[in-house]
Design an enzyme around this catalytic site. Sequence first.
Site, short mmCIF file in Angstrom:
data_model
loop_
_atom_site.label_atom_id
_atom_site.label_comp_id
_atom_site.label_asym_id
_atom_site.label_seq_id
_atom_site.Cartn_x
_atom_site.Cartn_y
_atom_site.Cartn_z
N LYS A 11 0.85 -1.20 0.00
CA LYS A 11 0.00 0.00 0.00
C LYS A 11 0.88 1.24 0.00
CE LYS A 11 0.89 1.26 4.45
NZ LYS A 11 1.61 2.50 4.84
N ASP A 136 -1.68 -1.79 10.84
CA ASP A 136 -2.05 -1.71 9.43
C ASP A 136 -2.74 -2.97 8.91
OD1 ASP A 136 -0.91 0.77 9.36
OD2 ASP A 136 0.86 0.19 8.22
#
Length: 282
Positions: A11, A136
């Site tokens: 990401k 995350d």
Amino acid sequence: MSFRVVPAYAKINLSLEVGERRKDGFHSLSSIFVGISLHDTLFVSFHRFGKKRVRVFMNGKEADESNSMVKAALLYRNRFYPDLSVTVRCRKRIPAGGGLGGGSSDAAAVLAVLNRKYGKASQSVLAETAAEIGSDVPFFLSGKAAYVSGRGESVRPIPTRKKLYGVLILPDYFSSTAAAYRMLDESGSAKKVFRNPEREVEAFYGPLSGWPYDNDFLPVLEKHSPLMRSVSSAIAKLNPPFWNLSGSGSSLYALFESRKERQRFFRRFNEKNVRKKNFFLV
């Protein structure tokens, strides 16, 4: 024995605002996460007979219980499926210390593939389990784009927009997450108030050149690392529609509306005498 191949995508953070340290030791965040095409590959073998065990290999080397994938598999076994016996072999491509979420993505991929196989946990329970592994990790269960808040465990998926083209630049600098947060705290730049999240999300669908996003870690790393400062300066001079730092670094990226724009930037940046470790087109 059954076998599956699973990609674990990296990401980037389009925006990242960092709040002051909370009583639990974490910092509050306000961020937009977007998945990119760069990924690790997991080869997962499910064993039906023999000794019940969890084994994880990273590029051929066996990992211990500090590894996020081992943590994920053991949590799933202990909470949902005590008969679990699995071997995971991970082919790493996502660089460590780049702010790209590689370890978190790998852990989420393990949780997801185990749950697809055995179906023992609801998505909400799986997300709660993911948050115990790392801040995350829940994002990587949620989809390709999300507004993320809390310490990272609060994930609000948002619709993706039309395809963008990126150049990911990895300077020859390892950014320790703990060190980056410590430097941010010492600089006194942690925010007391975040920008309006609804406007942050709305801006995502507008032109790249109008994006209001920044990353609170960028000026901190630029101050402490001449290399990071030189790489970010080289990017800025080429004036891409949008560029930023991902996570707590050290990866920087530039985004474009077309493949042609990306290629032009890639060529021009590559001609510059800037020390970098690697390039990825995403």
